[in-house]
Design a protein around this motif. Structure first.
Motif, short mmCIF file in Angstrom:
data_model
loop_
_atom_site.label_atom_id
_atom_site.label_comp_id
_atom_site.label_asym_id
_atom_site.label_seq_id
_atom_site.Cartn_x
_atom_site.Cartn_y
_atom_site.Cartn_z
N UNK A 215 -12.56 11.13 -1.98
CA UNK A 215 -13.46 10.43 -1.18
C UNK A 215 -14.32 9.64 -2.44
N UNK A 216 -15.05 10.39 -3.06
CA UNK A 216 -15.87 9.81 -4.08
C UNK A 216 -15.50 8.71 -4.90
N UNK A 217 -14.12 8.90 -5.20
CA UNK A 217 -13.52 7.85 -5.93
C UNK A 217 -13.39 6.40 -5.47
N UNK A 218 -13.21 6.62 -3.99
CA UNK A 218 -13.00 5.57 -3.31
C UNK A 218 -11.57 4.98 -3.35
N UNK A 221 -6.96 6.40 -0.36
CA UNK A 221 -7.10 7.06 0.82
C UNK A 221 -6.92 6.11 2.15
N UNK A 222 -6.78 4.88 1.90
CA UNK A 222 -6.85 3.69 2.69
C UNK A 222 -7.96 3.72 3.88
N UNK A 223 -9.05 4.38 3.53
CA UNK A 223 -10.18 4.17 4.25
C UNK A 223 -11.38 3.72 3.36
N UNK A 224 -12.01 2.81 3.95
CA UNK A 224 -13.02 2.02 3.00
C UNK A 224 -14.46 2.99 3.07
N UNK A 230 -20.48 7.07 -0.90
CA UNK A 230 -19.99 8.02 -1.85
C UNK A 230 -21.22 8.53 -2.86
N UNK A 231 -22.15 7.93 -3.12
CA UNK A 231 -23.54 8.34 -3.79
C UNK A 231 -24.25 9.49 -2.83
N UNK A 232 -24.02 9.25 -1.68
CA UNK A 232 -24.88 10.44 -0.68
C UNK A 232 -24.01 11.92 -0.76
N UNK A 233 -22.45 11.64 -0.81
CA UNK A 233 -21.90 12.79 -1.00
C UNK A 233 -22.06 13.57 -2.22
N UNK A 280 -20.82 8.66 14.09
CA UNK A 280 -19.52 8.68 14.60
C UNK A 280 -18.56 7.86 13.64
N UNK A 281 -18.88 6.56 13.20
CA UNK A 281 -18.11 5.89 12.14
C UNK A 281 -17.53 7.03 10.86
N UNK A 282 -18.70 7.37 10.42
CA UNK A 282 -18.34 8.41 9.40
C UNK A 282 -17.50 9.60 9.71
N UNK A 283 -17.52 10.21 10.85
CA UNK A 283 -16.65 11.12 11.24
C UNK A 283 -15.34 10.61 11.33
N UNK A 284 -15.08 9.47 11.94
CA UNK A 284 -14.02 9.05 12.29
C UNK A 284 -13.33 8.87 10.89
N UNK A 285 -14.12 8.10 9.99
CA UNK A 285 -13.30 7.75 8.72
C UNK A 285 -12.93 8.98 7.98
N UNK A 286 -13.84 9.87 7.82
CA UNK A 286 -13.38 11.41 7.27
C UNK A 286 -12.27 11.78 7.95
N UNK A 287 -12.14 12.02 9.18
CA UNK A 287 -10.85 12.42 9.87
C UNK A 287 -9.78 11.77 9.08
#
Length: 559
Positions: A215-218, A221-224, A230-233, A280-287
């Motif tokens: 996720x941190x490489x960005x 994964x097809x998710x923006x 990524x810095x927060x992670x 909610x958007x974060x959770x959906x994107x991570x899913x």
């Protein structure tokens, strides 16, 4: 006698691989600087910088991993980060090491791509000595730090005496970086002359990138995920950065080693991370990213062509099995390593009898154990044993790279997963196998982070507790509830009895006297219950048992 080369040829070869000495362009270095570095690069760079600022004069830094995993790319990126003549935008600019050294302070030797394999055992060290001496006396400045990077040291076929000879080549003000295929090849800390080196790092394994690093490489994964997220992670994992570090808090609490950060705090922080910190958007994107990760396998590629990626991944893995692991442990029938890996792909964590493995491969139990040991050393296939059995007659086998599960399984089984992008074809059975395999791999990483001994399993009357981590009686049981296998998860969690555990002392068959405790039972799921979503807490109290639901993506994220 065969002419295998003289000192002049070895020095010429070194000059070819170190074109930066003469300000020449290095294609390998140019290519490496274009690639996004993995977290392992940042770990190596930051750790080395800490030694440098602590005035450590001599250092041996060892890493190991499979063929094609990225060891050589990491070394080239490290060189780019050190050189004061190369622009490498991905490095940490506030480190003293970055962009601080002239090209002539760095020697890089790819031992498998050089002449060393043509030399007799022992004579290769002599040639290496000549090259290092030339570097130290004719290339590097007399003052200042020197860096020597030896790639693929397995080409030297080192025994303990030759390892000692290699350490004798290291002067003060020299940092040596070693790569090899397995831990033993790059383990130098117990060598007789090891006291001539100030510090040893590792050996550290390089594995396929875990979910949070991907996720941190960005990429892929097809998710923006924007840079801020990524810095927060990165901040969430480290107490060294400004701001809260909930993932660090969770790992510390799960370990049970810090009374100030209890298991209760860890579980509370899991809920906060899921519902308060992520929206909610974060959770959906991570899913969505977690499902995409099952396809990508946590690997960075230099091509977008899926068929080429697959061919490279499979070729690298088979080369590793047939050449590197077979040579390392003198395996006479390396095809059996391939067969066991294919069995692991076909069964994907199902329970297997050792007698069945012996019959299928046509060897005795001791030979099967030997094969499984070497596959484990290569971090290719790992066993999971029964938490409640003293003597193991059964096992579960997991491939550690999910892409290998795709490549070693049958086409009719993995259809829809050939490409790295999501396709219209639905294949829930194979997705479950991938999810189960990836969760095991991440459970192994979590076990390392929390100090657990291993990842085990156990059966209850209602079903399987897939992953059990324990350390001195501190037990963390995880039940995988992933479509289409979602029945009875809560019942299984409630039925789990931590006192079923049996573990022997390390030096005998005598059972350890352990008071097993599991205050929480965890359910890893791809679909949270309605009650959990509405109450925005992951905890559900069931009689005397506290059940903590973990979204699949959240489990991967904390490992």
């Amino acid at each position: 006698m065969l002419d295998t080369g003289n000192a002049e040829e070895f020095i010429d070869d070194a000059e070819h691989h170190n074109q930066w000495w003469s300000d020449g362009a290095s294609p390998e270095l140019s290519q490496a600087t274009k690639l996004t570095p993995r977290s392992d690069f940042h770990s190596v760079l930051k750790s080395t910088n800490t030694h440098y600022t602590d005035d450590v004069k001599s250092l041996v830094y060892a890493i190991h991993g499979q063929t094609g995993i990225g060891k050589t790319t990491l070394l080239h990126q490290l060189i780019a980060a050190l050189l004061n003549t190369t622009e490498f935008p991905h490095q940490n600019q506030d480190l003293e090491l970055t962009s601080a050294f002239s090209p002539r302070q760095i020697l890089y030797l790819p031992l498998e791509d050089s002449l060393y394999q043509l030399e007799r055992p022992g004579n290769d060290i002599k040639r290496l000595n000549q090259v290092i001496d030339y570097f130290q006396t004719h290339v590097a400045p007399r003052q200042g730090q020197k860096f020597i990077l030896l790639d693929d040291v397995q080409a030297l076929d080192l025994d303990e005496n030759r390892k000692a000879e290699l350490l004798d080549l290291i002067d003060d003000n020299t940092y040596v970086f070693l790569t090899g295929n397995v831990h033993a090849q790059v383990s130098f800390s117990n060598v007789g002359t090891a006291d001539t080196v100030d510090e040893f790092e590792g050996p550290w394994p390089i594995l396929p990138m875990k979910f949070i690093d991907t996720v941190q490489t960005g990429e892929g994964l097809g998710v923006e995920f924007n840079k801020e997220f990524r810095n927060r992670l990165e901040q969430f994992q480290s107490s060294d950065l400004d701001g809260p570090s909930p993932i660090k808090t969770i790992r510390t609490g799960l370990s049970g080693t810090n009374s100030e950060t209890s298991l209760d705090t860890a579980v509370e922080t899991l809920s906060e991370l899921c519902f308060d910190i992520f929206d909610t958007d974060d959770r959906n994107n991570l899913h969505d990213a977690a499902r995409a990760y099952l396809r990508t396998g946590g690997t960075l590629h230099q091509t977008d062509d899926a068929s080429i990626r697959n061919d490279l991944a499979k070729s690298h893995f088979l080369l590793f099995l047939y050449k590197e692991l077979a040579k390392y442990r003198s395996i006479q029938q390396p095809e059996n390593l391939h067969r066991l890996s294919s069995i692991a792909a076909t069964n994907a964590g199902d329970e297997l009898q050792y007698t069945d493995l012996s019959d299928q491969i046509g060897v005795d139990r001791r030979t099967v154990d030997n094969y499984l040991d070497v596959l484990d050393e290569g971090i290719a296939v790992t066993e999971s044993h029964d938490y409640s059995l003293r003597r193991y007659r059964r096992t579960r086998l997991y491939l550690r790279n999910p892409r290998h599960l795709v490549l070693l399984s049958q086409r009719q089984e993995h259809h829809g997963f050939e490409a790295y992008e999501r396709q219209d074809t639905l294949n829930h059975e194979f997705e479950y196998k991938l999810a189960r395999t990836v969760a095991f791999d991440h459970a192994k990483r979590l076990a390392f982070n929390v100090g657990a001994y291993d990842v085990e399993y156990t059966e209850t009357e209602s079903g399987l507790v897939d992953y059990i981590l324990h350390r001195n009686g501190h037990v963390l049981p995880f039940v995988l509830s992933y479509h289409p296998y979602t029945d009875n998860a809560e019942t299984i969690a409630e039925e789990f009895d931590p006192e079923a555990g049996q573990h022997t002392k390390s030096d005998s068959e005598e059972l350890r006297d352990i008071d097993y405790k599991a205050p929480y039972r965890f359910i890893i799921t791809d679909s949270l219950p309605k009650e959990v979503r509405e109450n925005e807490t992951l905890i559900i109290e069931k009689d005397a048992v506290s059940v903590c639901y973990l979204p699949y993506w959240l489990f991967l994220l904390i490992c």
